[in-house]
Design a protein around this motif. Structure first.
Motif, PDB file in Angstrom:
ATOM      1  N   CYS A 515      -3.900 -60.519   9.057  1.00 49.08           N
ATOM      2  CA  CYS A 515      -3.478 -61.564   8.135  1.00 49.08           C
ATOM      3  C   CYS A 515      -4.670 -62.321   7.536  1.00 49.08           C
ATOM      4  N   GLN A 516      -5.875 -61.973   7.920  1.00 49.95           N
ATOM      5  CA  GLN A 516      -7.053 -62.543   7.254  1.00 49.95           C
ATOM      6  C   GLN A 516      -8.142 -61.471   7.172  1.00 49.95           C
ATOM      7  N   LEU A 517      -8.698 -61.326   5.973  1.00 50.51           N
ATOM      8  CA  LEU A 517      -9.603 -60.207   5.725  1.00 50.51           C
ATOM      9  C   LEU A 517     -10.815 -60.624   4.913  1.00 50.51           C
ATOM     10  N   GLU A 518     -11.909 -59.913   5.152  1.00 51.76           N
ATOM     11  CA  GLU A 518     -13.068 -60.066   4.264  1.00 51.76           C
ATOM     12  C   GLU A 518     -13.066 -58.868   3.326  1.00 51.76           C
ATOM     13  N   MET A 519     -13.320 -59.117   2.045  1.00 59.56           N
ATOM     14  CA  MET A 519     -13.262 -58.031   1.074  1.00 59.56           C
ATOM     15  C   MET A 519     -14.420 -58.103   0.091  1.00 59.56           C
ATOM     16  N   LYS A 520     -14.768 -56.919  -0.397  1.00 60.71           N
ATOM     17  CA  LYS A 520     -15.723 -56.842  -1.502  1.00 60.71           C
ATOM     18  C   LYS A 520     -14.869 -56.598  -2.738  1.00 60.71           C
ATOM     19  N   ILE A 521     -15.005 -57.441  -3.743  1.00 61.22           N
ATOM     20  CA  ILE A 521     -14.121 -57.262  -4.906  1.00 61.22           C
ATOM     21  C   ILE A 521     -14.899 -57.185  -6.224  1.00 61.22           C
ATOM     22  N   LEU A 522     -14.241 -56.549  -7.181  1.00 65.79           N
ATOM     23  CA  LEU A 522     -14.721 -56.569  -8.561  1.00 65.79           C
ATOM     24  C   LEU A 522     -13.679 -57.336  -9.362  1.00 65.79           C
ATOM     25  N   VAL A 523     -14.124 -58.391 -10.016  1.00 67.41           N
ATOM     26  CA  VAL A 523     -13.190 -59.188 -10.812  1.00 67.41           C
ATOM     27  C   VAL A 523     -13.042 -58.516 -12.176  1.00 67.41           C
ATOM     28  N   LEU A 524     -11.793 -58.334 -12.615  1.00 71.17           N
ATOM     29  CA  LEU A 524     -11.559 -57.739 -13.943  1.00 71.17           C
ATOM     30  C   LEU A 524     -11.554 -58.855 -14.990  1.00 71.17           C
ATOM     31  N   GLU A 525     -11.079 -58.525 -16.197  1.00 64.57           N
ATOM     32  CA  GLU A 525     -11.034 -59.555 -17.255  1.00 64.57           C
ATOM     33  C   GLU A 525     -10.086 -60.676 -16.840  1.00 64.57           C
ATOM     34  N   ILE A 526     -10.588 -61.879 -16.701  1.00 67.66           N
ATOM     35  CA  ILE A 526      -9.697 -62.991 -16.346  1.00 67.66           C
ATOM     36  C   ILE A 526      -9.945 -64.173 -17.280  1.00 67.66           C
ATOM     37  N   SER A 527      -8.912 -64.955 -17.481  1.00 66.00           N
ATOM     38  CA  SER A 527      -9.087 -66.122 -18.353  1.00 66.00           C
ATOM     39  C   SER A 527      -9.338 -67.388 -17.532  1.00 66.00           C
ATOM     40  N   THR A 528      -8.846 -67.403 -16.277  1.00 66.29           N
ATOM     41  CA  THR A 528      -9.069 -68.561 -15.412  1.00 66.29           C
ATOM     42  C   THR A 528      -9.964 -68.132 -14.252  1.00 66.29           C
ATOM     43  N   PRO A 529     -11.041 -68.844 -13.973  1.00 63.15           N
ATOM     44  CA  PRO A 529     -11.921 -68.437 -12.863  1.00 63.15           C
ATOM     45  C   PRO A 529     -11.193 -68.443 -11.522  1.00 63.15           C
ATOM     46  N   ILE A 530     -11.654 -67.595 -10.617  1.00 60.21           N
ATOM     47  CA  ILE A 530     -11.097 -67.563  -9.255  1.00 60.21           C
ATOM     48  C   ILE A 530     -11.884 -68.575  -8.423  1.00 60.21           C
ATOM     49  N   VAL A 531     -11.175 -69.467  -7.747  1.00 67.44           N
ATOM     50  CA  VAL A 531     -11.839 -70.477  -6.914  1.00 67.44           C
ATOM     51  C   VAL A 531     -11.227 -70.454  -5.515  1.00 67.44           C
ATOM     52  N   ILE A 532     -11.826 -71.208  -4.596  1.00 69.36           N
ATOM     53  CA  ILE A 532     -11.237 -71.306  -3.254  1.00 69.36           C
ATOM     54  C   ILE A 532      -9.868 -71.965  -3.409  1.00 69.36           C
ATOM     55  N   GLY A 533      -8.874 -71.374  -2.824  1.00 63.26           N
ATOM     56  CA  GLY A 533      -7.507 -71.894  -2.957  1.00 63.26           C
ATOM     57  C   GLY A 533      -6.694 -71.150  -4.003  1.00 63.26           C
ATOM     58  N   SER A 534      -7.324 -70.287  -4.808  1.00 58.71           N
ATOM     59  CA  SER A 534      -6.560 -69.512  -5.806  1.00 58.71           C
ATOM     60  C   SER A 534      -5.484 -68.674  -5.116  1.00 58.71           C
ATOM     61  N   GLN A 535      -4.292 -68.730  -5.670  1.00 57.84           N
ATOM     62  CA  GLN A 535      -3.162 -67.973  -5.114  1.00 57.84           C
ATOM     63  C   GLN A 535      -3.092 -66.622  -5.811  1.00 57.84           C
ATOM     64  N   LEU A 536      -2.902 -65.578  -5.038  1.00 60.47           N
ATOM     65  CA  LEU A 536      -2.892 -64.219  -5.583  1.00 60.47           C
ATOM     66  C   LEU A 536      -1.766 -63.398  -4.978  1.00 60.47           C
ATOM     67  N   GLU A 537      -1.508 -62.280  -5.633  1.00 62.59           N
ATOM     68  CA  GLU A 537      -0.656 -61.251  -5.023  1.00 62.59           C
ATOM     69  C   GLU A 537      -1.610 -60.209  -4.454  1.00 62.59           C
ATOM     70  N   PHE A 538      -1.412 -59.879  -3.206  1.00 59.91           N
ATOM     71  CA  PHE A 538      -2.298 -58.933  -2.524  1.00 59.91           C
ATOM     72  C   PHE A 538      -1.541 -57.615  -2.371  1.00 59.91           C
TER      73      PHE A 538
END
Ligand code: GTP
Ligand code: MG
Length: 623
Positions: A515-538
């Motif tokens: 239920c908690q993971l460390e990940m390496k990610i590539l951010v695609l085209e986004i209009s709003t920056p991702i910040v701590i607390g950003s809610q996502l669908e995983f």
């Protein structure tokens, strides 16, 4: 040749599924094969050293052949009514099976399930202490598994798990059909099934008639895959359609994806099983441009997703060439624009095939195009080959008339390497409850092998259950190995304990649940920056969970992968980063380094895919 059984004082082992039956049973409780009465009773279990044979027909071989177009997710029960494909137990069989399972469990001697003989069941080293007991209140069987994960490096595959190369036997290739909405994916899938004989002329006429009656005449071929009333009415695919056909080289599992942006999660769930993909592109003016648009085109999004699933071979079918008069200029334009984008996704030039076609007019699919307007294709190939091999002009000229059409391109695909020798893992994409304590689960074997009679573990419910039978392309099969897409009929498990997103695995090598993971990610085209607390669908294999970014650990250099900045405040488009996410509920997952298919993640928000990632570390497991 009659199958030999093995007997000890109280049990006889079924030669087909290895299940240990009571001596009083005249047929196997699991697979139903009749006990061979000719075998002498004093044969000892230890006498059997040779691997079991699987060429003995089972009494379950009642299933007739034909198209299976089952649907993942909600439409799983819909099958072509013209083709009976069910593998049903008679009521009597069901009674005897469940009685027997309960009886064994009632004995409470669970170790017997794992070590019915003096040795172990093939592929089942028994290091775990599993417990199984009859609840006195409910009379229901309660099963738990005490988690003692063995190291994968300790796993030694049994002989039956490793395939023998048999001349003429076709390998299974999982082929995802992806692309922007309305590009012609389902029409292509239906057309290929028809051309390969999997849809009869009679059934095709029926589709044509019904589609016409509903004012959707042009969707007749798509109806083979789009089975639900809503899909047919709206003229769009909503869930992944699965169908089978055979090419010269492969037994192909077609995964027809929905192209509409609302159904990208379904596309992800289906296409994660792909070994290769056909990206269908609508060549007509405006449509190609909409698909490649950076702010919402699914040609672009699907290509990115499919590459991040690990698919590196892609056929680009430039469809609806009839609409643009088979124009070479238009084809070149599409090829140049999309080619540039595909290379940025990580596809190698040599792994992309380009096929101009018209699915509607059946041009360039299973044979060279007969339309003279596509003659530029031959000329272009001639020029290309002659420039490469001027001395072999004659040979090349002969060769060039054979392609390239779609089927050729499909047969030119290479099978990816399969992990036969690792412990079993099947992420489940679809489940059907057959009856009480009997469940059918569909999915692709990512690693290992499976056969009837085997005890398996279902995670995250931690249920141990028995494989009653297997089906591949609606046909019963005696064994399935990594890469195969199968339906696993499980017995002794309630339907609610197996869901899409569960993983069937080897009891001694349970998949992790985190239920908690460390990940390496590539951010695609986004209009709003991702910040701590950003809610996502995983999204991971067939599981989906709400998630929150809890840490942004670092920014990475996209080429070298080195940390360029620690603890940045936010993430922007095209940045590579290490992040930590907390999930609302637990999911089955592995670190990418140990299992790629179970370690790839897709992050979505506001109906768009905003990031692709791999799991680098599992931080918190379920317990
Ligand atoms: P989604 O699943 O909703 O993303 O759509 P799809 O990509 O499966 O498209 P589908 O097969 O449903 O076809 C959409 C429309 O395109 C239908 O009306 C088809 O008849 C039409 N179509 C498909 N192929 C061709 C073609 O080669 N030429 C022309 N003119 N029309 C085509
Ligand atoms: Mg479709």
């Amino acid at each position: 040749m009659p199958a030999k059984e093995v007997r000890s004082a109280k049990v006889w082992r079924c030669p087909i599924c290895t299940y240990d039956n009571e001596d009083s049973m005249s047929a196997c409780d699991i697979c139903g094969i009749l006990r061979n009465p000719l075998v002498k009773s004093n044969i000892q279990i230890n006498d059997v050293a040779a691997p079991f044979k699987f060429n003995v027909p089972s009494p379950d071989d009642l299933v007739s052949s034909g198209l299976q177009s089952l649907k993942m997710k909600s439409k799983d029960n819909q099958r072509d009514t013209n083709i009976p494909v069910e593998l049903e137990l008679s009521a009597k069989d069901q009674e005897s099976t469940s009685a027997s399972v309960t009886r064994q469990r009632g004995n409470g001697v669970n170790e017997k399930d794992y070590a019915p003989t003096s040795g172990s069941i093939p592929g089942m080293p028994h290091r775990n202490v599993n417990t199984e007991a009859m609840s006195s209140k409910t009379g229901k069987v309660e099963k738990t598994i005490e988690r003692k994960t063995a190291s994968i490096s300790d796993f030694t595959p049994e002989t039956w798990m490793i395939p023998e190369t048999v001349d003429g036997e076709l390998s299974q290739l999982n082929l995802a059909i992806v692309g922007h909405v309305d590009s012609g994916k389902s029409t292509l899938s239906g057309r290929l099934l028809h051309l390969s004989g999997r849809i009869s002329q009679k059934l095709m006429h029926k589709y044509e008639k019904e589609a016409k009656q509903q004012g959707k005449g042009s969707f007749a071929y798509a109806w083979a895959l789009d089975e639900s009333a809503e899909e047919r009415e709206r003229g769009i695919t909503m869930t992944v359609g699965v169908a089978f056909f055979t090419s010269k080289k492969y037994h192909i599992v077609l995964l027809d994806s929905p192209g509409h942006r609302d159904f990208v999660p379904n596309m992800i769930s289906g296409a994660t099983q792909a070994d290769a993909a056909i990206l269908v592109v609508d060549a007509s003016m405006g449509s190609f441009e909409a698909g490649i648009d950076a702010t919402g085109g699914q040609t672009r999004e699907h290509a990115q997703l499919i590459r991040s699933f690990g698919v590196d071979q892609i056929i680009v079918l430039v469809n609806k060439m009839d609409v643009v008069g088979y124009s070479k200029e238009r084809f070149d334009f599409v090829k140049q624009k999309l080619g540039t984008f595909l290379r940025t996704c990580g596809f190698k030039e040599s792994s992309i095939s380009w096929v101009p076609a018209s699915v509607m007019e059946n041009q360039n699919l299973v044979a060279n195009s007969s339309d003279s307007r596509l003659s530029w294709l031959v000329a272009a190939f001639a020029a290309y080959f002659v420039s490469l091999f001027p001395r072999f002009l004659c040979v090349i000229c002969h060769a060039m008339y054979r392609g390239p059409f779609l089927m050729d391109a499909i047969d030119s695909l290479q099978l990816p390497a399969r992990d036969y020798s690792k412990p079993l893992q099947i992420p489940i994409c679809d489940v059907k409850s057959q009856s009480q304590s009997q469940v059918s689960a569909c999915g692709k074997l990512e690693t290992g092998a499976i056969r009837p009679g085997l005890k398996v573990l279902v995670m995250p419910s931690k249920e141990i259950t028995t494989v009653r039978s297997l089906e591949r392309d609606s046909q019963p099969c005696s064994i399935a190995r990594a890469g195969d897409n199968v339906t696993v009929n499980l017995q002794g498990i309630e339907g609610n304990r197996v869901t899409a997103g569960s993983v069937i695995c080897h009891p001694d090598y349970p998949v992790q649940v985190a239920c908690q993971l460390e990940m390496k990610i590539l951010v695609l085209e986004i209009s709003t920056p991702i910040v701590i607390g950003s809610q996502l669908e995983f999204h991971i294999h067939h599981a989906k969970e709400a998630a929150k970014i809890v840490k942004i650990l670092s920014l990475l250099d996209p080429k070298a992968g080195k940390v360029t900045k620690k603890s940045p405040r936010c993430l922007l488009s095209k940045q590579n980063a290490m992040v930590e996410v907390a999930l609302q509920g637990p999911v089955c997952v592995e670190e990418y380094s140990s299992c790629r298919a179970l370690g790839r993640v897709f992050l979505r928000a506001s109906g768009r895919t905003i990031g692709l990632g791999v799991v680098t570390q599992i931080i918190k497991t379920e317990n």
